[in-house]
Scaffold this motif. Structure first.
Motif, short mmCIF file in Angstrom:
data_model
loop_
_atom_site.label_atom_id
_atom_site.label_comp_id
_atom_site.label_asym_id
_atom_site.label_seq_id
_atom_site.Cartn_x
_atom_site.Cartn_y
_atom_site.Cartn_z
N UNK A 250 0.85 -1.18 0.00
CA UNK A 250 0.00 0.00 0.00
C UNK A 250 0.89 1.24 0.00
N UNK A 251 0.62 2.17 -0.91
CA UNK A 251 1.40 3.39 -0.94
C UNK A 251 0.93 4.33 0.17
N UNK A 252 1.87 4.79 0.99
CA UNK A 252 1.53 5.74 2.06
C UNK A 252 2.80 6.45 2.50
N UNK A 253 2.74 7.76 2.59
CA UNK A 253 3.85 8.55 3.11
C UNK A 253 3.68 8.65 4.62
N UNK A 254 4.64 8.12 5.36
CA UNK A 254 4.52 8.13 6.82
C UNK A 254 4.54 9.54 7.40
N UNK B 155 9.15 2.15 9.15
CA UNK B 155 9.49 3.30 8.31
C UNK B 155 10.28 4.33 9.11
N UNK B 156 11.35 4.81 8.51
CA UNK B 156 12.18 5.81 9.19
C UNK B 156 13.00 6.58 8.18
N UNK B 157 13.57 7.68 8.65
CA UNK B 157 14.44 8.48 7.79
C UNK B 157 15.63 8.95 8.59
N UNK C 9 13.32 22.13 8.00
CA UNK C 9 12.51 21.18 7.22
C UNK C 9 12.97 19.75 7.46
N UNK C 10 14.29 19.53 7.50
CA UNK C 10 14.79 18.19 7.76
C UNK C 10 14.48 17.74 9.19
N UNK C 11 14.58 18.69 10.14
CA UNK C 11 14.23 18.36 11.53
C UNK C 11 12.76 17.94 11.61
N UNK C 12 11.88 18.73 11.02
CA UNK C 12 10.45 18.43 11.11
C UNK C 12 10.11 17.11 10.43
N UNK C 13 10.71 16.84 9.27
CA UNK C 13 10.40 15.59 8.56
C UNK C 13 10.92 14.38 9.33
N UNK C 14 12.11 14.51 9.93
CA UNK C 14 12.66 13.41 10.73
C UNK C 14 11.73 13.07 11.87
N UNK C 15 11.27 14.08 12.59
CA UNK C 15 10.39 13.82 13.72
C UNK C 15 9.02 13.32 13.25
N UNK C 16 8.56 13.81 12.10
CA UNK C 16 7.27 13.38 11.59
C UNK C 16 7.27 11.90 11.25
N UNK C 17 8.34 11.44 10.61
CA UNK C 17 8.39 10.04 10.17
C UNK C 17 8.81 9.10 11.30
N UNK C 18 9.78 9.52 12.10
CA UNK C 18 10.36 8.62 13.10
C UNK C 18 9.61 8.60 14.43
N UNK C 19 8.82 9.64 14.71
CA UNK C 19 8.12 9.72 16.00
C UNK C 19 6.61 9.85 15.82
N UNK C 20 6.19 10.86 15.08
CA UNK C 20 4.75 11.09 14.94
C UNK C 20 4.05 9.93 14.23
#
Length: 244
Positions: free
Chosen positions: A62-66, A93-95, A107-118
């Motif tokens: 299934x396609x999904x952006x974490x 899923x992680x970055x 932007x990189x900080x926010x995306x890291x936290x969005x994918x790895x924590x949120x």
């Protein structure tokens, strides 16, 4: 194919490549029916599905952006509909953005936290709505949650430390429902992400080698299985004594 996870229904986030793909293979090998998400690698996702279905396994992608919590939760609901329920969630899923603090963008900080924590938080929120007693949640954290290996990994380490802490707290919330929540903390593992870095990494690993992706996958399968019902709130490091 063994039967330790026969007829169990699982979803793995970020399951098309690397450790995630190894986890999908291992769960299917042990009898589970597995849905997995991918973000930007449709060819790898299709190849993995074709590989597993050719051997008689049940897997679909299934396609999904974490980074999109609503989209990720919708993918989990879609998986539940197709599987007829849910027994196992693996948040893989992680970055990783490797940069010193002066060079790290917001932007990189926010995306890291969005994918790895949120993303794991909201995936667990949705998955728990569909799990019965005996459910298993496994979060793929990192050994950098235990010890900082190199400069430039501060945000990645922050995100993985948060994921491990969240694992322990949610184990208390879900234990009365009969659902376990555990984390694995892999160290250096041979995947496309570590290609070309082996010589640098090996000097830090007492075992003298990197993990094969099948090794953290086997640990996930054990934690998802029938013998791990009283393991709850654990964070198991698998890094060849690197952080020992």
């Amino acid at each position: 194919m063994s039967a330790s996870l026969l007829n169990k229904r699982a979803i793995v986030t970020g399951g098309s490549r690397g450790i995630g793909a190894a986890i999908v293979r291992k769960l299917v090998e042990q009898g589970a029916q597995v849905a997995f998400t991918y973000s930007a690698s449709p060819d790898a996702a299709k190849s993995l599905v074709d590989e597993l279905t050719a051997t008689g396994g049940t897997a679909f992608a299934l396609q999904a952006d974490s980074a999109d919590p609503a989209g990720l939760q919708a993918a989990i609901r879609q998986a539940v509909d197709r599987l007829g329920g849910l027994d196992i969630l693996v948040n893989n899923a992680g970055t990783l953005v490797h940069a010193l603090i002066d060079d790290f963008s917001q932007a990189d900080f926010d995306r890291t936290m969005a994918i790895n924590v949120r993303a794991p938080f909201f995936a667990m929120q949705e998955a728990a709505r569909h799990m019965q007693s005996g459910g298993r949640i496994i979060n793929v954290s990192s050994n950098v949650a235990v010890s900082a290996a190199v400069p430039g990994a501060s945000v990645y380490g922050l995100s993985k430390s948060a994921l491990t802490a969240m694992t322990r707290s949610l184990a208390h919330e879900f234990a009365p429902k009969g659902i376990t929540v555990n984390a694995i903390q892999p160290g250096p593992t041979t995947t496309d992400m570590t290609s070309g870095m082996e010589d640098f990494i090996l000097g830090m690993v007492p075992a003298g080698r990197m993990a094969h992706a099948s090794e953290p996958a086997a640990l996930v399968a054990y934690l998802a299985g029938p013998d791990a019902g009283f393991i709850n709130g654990a964070a198991v490091t698998i890094d060849g004594a690197m952080t020992a």
